[in-house]
Design an enzyme around this catalytic site. Structure first.
Site, PDB file in Angstrom:
ATOM      1  N   PHE A  22       0.805 130.338 -58.360  1.00  0.00           N
ATOM      2  CA  PHE A  22       0.909 128.575 -57.312  1.00  0.00           C
ATOM      3  C   PHE A  22       0.012 128.296 -56.465  1.00  0.00           C
ATOM      4  CE2 PHE A  22       5.543 129.728 -58.542  1.00  0.00           C
ATOM      5  CZ  PHE A  22       5.872 129.388 -59.143  1.00  0.00           C
ATOM      6  N   GLY A  58      10.069 140.166 -59.460  1.00  0.00           N
ATOM      7  CA  GLY A  58       9.980 140.080 -61.744  1.00  0.00           C
ATOM      8  C   GLY A  58      10.665 140.475 -62.158  1.00  0.00           C
ATOM      9  N   ASP A 108      10.848 133.833 -72.035  1.00  0.00           N
ATOM     10  CA  ASP A 108      10.622 135.132 -71.731  1.00  0.00           C
ATOM     11  C   ASP A 108      10.264 136.218 -71.455  1.00  0.00           C
ATOM     12  OD1 ASP A 108      11.264 133.445 -69.645  1.00  0.00           O
ATOM     13  OD2 ASP A 108      12.975 134.405 -68.335  1.00  0.00           O
ATOM     14  N   HIS A 114       8.004 101.264 -51.787  1.00  0.00           N
ATOM     15  CA  HIS A 114       7.637 101.735 -50.940  1.00  0.00           C
ATOM     16  C   HIS A 114       9.294 101.718 -50.308  1.00  0.00           C
ATOM     17  CE1 HIS A 114       5.987 101.787 -46.505  1.00  0.00           C
ATOM     18  NE2 HIS A 114       6.825 100.907 -46.257  1.00  0.00           N
TER      19      HIS A 114
END
Length: 333
Positions: free
Chosen positions: A72, A128, A169, A308
């Site tokens: 990252f 991991g 994966d 906003h």
């Protein structure tokens, strides 16, 4: 044709007594509070677990071998680490566990690689994942795997055996995210059976790290952009700001959210990456992912009228560059 999509499993802690640690899957099935916890690893899963356990009031330490959130954006990862430290999570840097052993009251004594030790109620491993390919017999058909993580190298999801494919994966180089696996599978089926020639885009993928201060991004990190285009080939627009919803909270009003947009220095000023650290990060980033898929320029981004007062508005009103040396701090609403 065959498709391999068996996914992965958490990698175990590889040291003496490593079997005493639980995985980040196991933590959700405990029948009691894990108490004083050591999270081993600096992955997003480790930091997410550390964050919510600290939120329960637990004493939490993260053991970090090298850096936080490898892969990252470095600047954003450091901001997450600093925020978590300010909110009670402890970090033990540059260490790995070398030994785990049971001691009195069913606690676990952890000896670290720097010779120090401490005692914890729970040790949680999040270092991991490895692909769940060991029992498939891939060697019988000649499929090659990475010996470190058991993942399968592919080209456009095709293995070295032409009629065998892999997604998710289990595939080398694929972001370990369920929506990525789903989309890659859809794209592959369209190419195989629907006449499509469109490959899966593994770069412009929105992802969010659900740490106590959330982080979302799409596209390249600043570090990867510099590596690809050169330091002189990119410009970074950035801003620190206090989200309106934080300004009313005594516990939040001193914290800053952060956003930055990385563009190339071509005539078009193409947006290479968008990063945001702050509340509701996933909700903020998802729509920008659509624009990135279409090829977003900085002009198009900043000509978009902001809503906003929102945090997402800060992204479309960016004007200060890092190279200018001007302050990135923004005023309030």
């Amino acid at each position: 044709r065959f498709l391999i999509a068996v996914g992965g499993r958490p990698a175990p802690i590889d040291c003496e007594g490593g079997e005493l640690a639980i995985s980040y899957d196991d933590v959700f099935f405990l029948d009691k509070n894990p108490g004083k916890t050591l999270c081993v690893g600096a992955s997003y899963i480790s930091l997410e677990c550390a964050g919510f356990l600290a939120g329960f009031g637990n004493d939490v330490t993260v053991a970090v071998r090298s850096i936080l959130l490898r892969g990252f954006d470095r600047e954003c990862a450091d901001k997450i680490g600093n925020f978590m430290k300010d909110h009670g999570v402890k970090f033990k840097m540059g260490v790995t566990p070398s030994r785990l052993e049971k001691v009195q009251d069913d606690k676990i004594k952890v000896t670290f690689s720097d010779g120090t030790d401490d005692v914890y109620d729970t040790v949680l491993g999040a270092i991991g994942r490895f692909a769940d390919t060991d029992k498939l017999g891939l060697e019988n058909v000649g499929i090659k795997t990475n010996p470190t993580n058991k993942k399968i190298p592919t080209k456009f999801e095709q293995t070295n055996i032409p009629n065998i494919y892999a997604v998710g994966d289990v595939m080398e180089g694929c972001p370990e995210l369920t929506p990525v696996a789903i989309q890659a599978g859809v794209n592959l089926m369209r190419r195989l059976f629907g006449g499509s020639k469109e490959p899966m885009d593994y770069v412009n993928i929105c992802t969010t790290v659900f740490t106590p201060i959330e982080y979302a991004c799409v596209g390249l990190s600043e570090d990867d952009a510099k590596e690809k285009f050169g330091e002189d080939g990119i410009e970074v627009y950035h801003r620190e700001f206090i989200p309106l919803e934080w300004s009313l909270s005594q516990n939040r009003h001193e914290a800053f959210a952060f956003t930055k947009v990385i563009v190339d220095k071509t005539k078009e000023a193409n947006v290479l990456g968008i990063h945001y650290v702050g509340p509701n990060a996933g909700e903020v980033m998802q729509g920008y992912g659509v624009s990135m898929k279409q090829g977003l320029t900085f002009k198009e981004l900043t000509e978009t009228v902001g809503i906003h007062p929102t945090s997402s508005e800060e992204i479309v009103t960016l004007s200060v560059t890092k190279s200018s040396g001007e302050s990135a701090s923004a005023g309030g609403c």
